[in-house]
Design a protein around this motif. Structure first.
Motif, mmCIF file in Angstrom:
data_model
loop_
_atom_site.group_PDB
_atom_site.id
_atom_site.type_symbol
_atom_site.label_atom_id
_atom_site.label_comp_id
_atom_site.label_asym_id
_atom_site.label_seq_id
_atom_site.Cartn_x
_atom_site.Cartn_y
_atom_site.Cartn_z
ATOM 1 N N VAL A 10 1.067 -0.967 0.188
ATOM 2 C CA VAL A 10 0.029 -0.008 0.293
ATOM 3 C C VAL A 10 0.634 1.267 0.086
ATOM 4 C CG1 VAL A 10 -1.371 0.688 1.530
ATOM 5 C CG2 VAL A 10 -2.198 -1.478 1.052
ATOM 6 N N ASP A 12 -0.195 5.121 1.667
ATOM 7 C CA ASP A 12 -1.257 5.795 1.776
ATOM 8 C C ASP A 12 -1.131 6.775 1.562
ATOM 9 O OD1 ASP A 12 0.580 7.085 3.322
ATOM 10 O OD2 ASP A 12 0.143 6.108 5.640
ATOM 11 N N TYR A 20 1.393 -4.611 3.172
ATOM 12 C CA TYR A 20 -0.087 -3.992 3.876
ATOM 13 C C TYR A 20 -1.204 -4.419 2.879
ATOM 14 C CZ TYR A 20 1.858 -1.631 7.461
ATOM 15 O OH TYR A 20 2.358 -1.378 9.095
ATOM 16 N N LEU A 22 -5.805 -3.052 2.025
ATOM 17 C CA LEU A 22 -6.668 -2.231 2.009
ATOM 18 C C LEU A 22 -7.643 -2.712 2.280
ATOM 19 C CD1 LEU A 22 -6.863 0.777 2.299
ATOM 20 C CD2 LEU A 22 -7.107 0.426 -0.841
ATOM 21 N N VAL A 32 -6.166 0.128 6.801
ATOM 22 C CA VAL A 32 -5.167 0.152 6.685
ATOM 23 C C VAL A 32 -5.155 -1.341 7.733
ATOM 24 C CG1 VAL A 32 -2.714 0.226 5.502
ATOM 25 C CG2 VAL A 32 -4.945 1.868 5.342
ATOM 26 N N LEU A 504 -5.455 7.059 2.331
ATOM 27 C CA LEU A 504 -6.120 6.241 2.293
ATOM 28 C C LEU A 504 -5.243 5.876 3.782
ATOM 29 C CD1 LEU A 504 -4.541 3.643 -0.254
ATOM 30 C CD2 LEU A 504 -6.182 5.465 -0.048
ATOM 31 N N ALA A 505 -6.593 6.175 4.763
ATOM 32 C CA ALA A 505 -7.014 6.435 5.774
ATOM 33 C C ALA A 505 -8.968 5.331 6.261
ATOM 34 C CB ALA A 505 -6.692 7.480 6.703
#
Length: 545
Positions: A10, A12, A20, A22, A32, A504-505
């Motif tokens: 990933v 992010d 990682y 997602l 994540v 990406l959170a």
């Protein structure tokens, strides 16, 4: 059902996270997941196997012209050519297939012609009976034939417009290349395209950008320009009928001849042309031209081919003092200001204007940005962070290629040539970096641009010019370049305030791109080999190989 992206890594929006996963549900990032997490039961999710690749936020192009790009792909598209003869063959083939009253399109490279200026007589050999209007790749010049010159009444006696130049033969007659404002002498004669042509071009432009992992953009000119109509209504129609899936900010075109009198109209257009996934919240000011035709605004004059100073220092299309008034007035109305500046004087005038607006109390977070930044005086590099102006980089241009070596460096001289595209210096000084392509000026492929941003070479180029890094000390590390094209450009479009795109959170929108490899796990000279496997908007695939 939720979707798990697993089996790779990933990015992010800020960090590379090897190994990682997602997790996405209902168009939103859920988690994540690190390699040391308890893991997920695959039967509970739809699974996207990354196969060793990378999932990242969808790219945001902070400066492009997708409708114009879509039109050119559907018109006489010269981007596949590389020489005079190839361009003429493409024009001939297009003219043979299309019997319309005009031949229009574009995409030729200046480096294919001596001095960067093609001839009307060449076009006459393939299209003698219909007017031809073909902007070059940077859209700061156009190639026209004799019929177009005749219709426009351009002769040896025609004066250059204040904001442009007619390329001329030794006896003063027009050669067939029109620079900057001179383009409009012919462009304004073209028949209006029907609304459906713009609608189809937007759909085509969006389709192409999706194939490259671009899920959002800032359209850098929404207004009548270069023979095109105002495309604000095109975007609103696409919102209404569901064609617009990407998230778009429109930069309303600043008519430099109208001055401050146009601001009430811009305010009205912002209100009228904002809806759904389109927001007309920015204003685009073109402060200067380009270096290759001598119209970018320089602090000291251009050189001739013998290295001697000329009397030409380019054009500031908006006077520096007026620009300060304009930026302050637009900021007072809550507009983001997006400035095109190529030359060092153009960049300095833009920075001066933003600095003056801030000093006047207009320092709110409007996310102003200066695009292109080809020539930046070293004294001005740290000013971006100090003034709070984002540096909008078109990184694909920062390499050794024929246009650079033949049409730029000789006219700058050795010292100024080292001031070009100082992305590394801007980053080290604390400037916020965002990235865009300026498509259709050049390819909208973010991975090609990221390759150049890191290596200062053009991926896939053959020969020494393609592989000799251009000012390598100005290269970026890969994470910084990826961040500029994801979280950085999403920030300049205000997405962090809306749906968290670009990062990406948990809770942020799932606008995503899946890549066939993890470029962080491969040598930097292979970044450009990375390809898009799929593109996702609000958790739904809009492109897949």
């Amino acid at each position: 059902m939720s979707t798990l992206f697993t089996g790779g890594s990933v990015f992010d929006g800020r960090r590379h996270l090897p190994g990682y996963d997602l997790l996405v549900d209902d168009g939103t990032v859920v988690a994540v997941l690190g390699p040391d997490s308890a893991g997920e039961d695959l039967k509970d999710h739809d699974v996207v196997d990354l196969a060793g690749g990378l999932v990242a936020p969808g790219f945001t192009d902070a400066h492009c012209h997708p409708i114009q790009g879509g039109l050119e792909r559907r018109q006489c598209d010269l981007t596949g050519g590389a020489s005079r003869d190839e361009y003429l063959a493409l024009v001939r083939a297009y003219a043979d297939r299309h019997d319309g009253p005009w031949i229009r399109g574009g995409g030729w490279a200046m480096s294919a012609f001596p001095g960067g200026t093609p001839s009307a007589l060449d076009l006459d050999t393939v299209v003698p009976d219909r007017p031809v209007f073909l902007p070059n790749r940077d859209h700061h010049g156009a190639w026209v034939n004799s019929r177009a010159l005749e219709l426009a009444g351009i002769t040896a006696e025609t004066p250059d417009p204040p904001d442009g130049r007619i390329e001329r033969l030794p006896d003063g007659r027009p050669q067939g290349t029109l620079h900057e404002g001179a383009m409009d002498l012919v462009a304004r004669l073209q028949p209006d395209l029907p609304p459906e042509a713009y609608a189809e071009a937007l759909v085509e432009g969006q389709r192409y950008l999706f194939s490259l992992g671009v899920t959002a953009w800032q359209d850098a000119i929404v207004g009548a320009y270069d023979g095109m109509a105002d495309t604000g209504s095109t975007y609103l129609d696409a919102v209404a009928n569901g064609d617009l899936l990407a998230d778009v900010v429109g930069a309303l075109w600043w008519e430099r001849g109208l001055g401050l009198t146009q601001i009430p109209d811009l305010v009205e257009r912002r209100q009228r042309q904002t809806g759904g996934r389109f927001r007309a919240t920015s204003v685009k000011i073109m402060q200067d031209g380009v270096l290759e035709n001598g119209t970018a605004a320089l602090g000291t004059p251009y050189l001739d081919r013998c290295g001697h100073a000329t009397d030409n220092a380019g054009h500031s299309f908006v006077d520096g003092a007026e620009l300060k008034e304009v930026v302050a007035a637009l900021a007072a109305e809550g507009f983001q200001v997006h400035v095109h500046a190529i030359g060092d004087r153009g960049v300095r005038e833009a920075l001066d204007a933003f600095e003056a607006a801030r000093a006047a109390g207009h320092g709110e977070d409007l996310r102003h940005h200066i695009a292109h930044l080809q020539l930046v005086h070293p004294d001005d590099v740290p000013r971006f962070a100090a003034v709070g102006v984002a540096a909008n980089a078109q990184a694909l241009w920062a390499c050794n290629e024929e246009q650079m070596t033949e049409l730029t460096i000789p006219f700058l001289g050795p010292e100024r040539a080292t001031w070009q595209y100082p992305f590394g210096g801007l980053h080290r000084s604390g400037a916020r970096l965002v990235m865009g392509s300026d498509w259709p000026v050049t390819s909208p492929d973010p991975l090609a641009a990221i390759h150049t941003a890191v290596t200062r070479t053009s991926y896939g180029e053959e020969g020494p010019a393609g592989h000799d890094p251009f000012l390598p000390e100005q290269g970026l590390d890969l994470a910084t370049a990826f961040a500029a094209y994801t979280s950085g450009s999403a920030w300049v479009n205000g997405r962090d305030r809306i749906d968290g795109a670009g990062v990406l959170a948990p809770g942020n929108v799932a606008d995503l791109v899946v890549l066939d490899r993890d470029p962080f796990a491969h040598p930097t000279d292979e970044i450009g080999a990375t390809r898009v496997v799929s593109t996702w908007v609000v958790g739904k695939a809009v492109y897949a190989v």
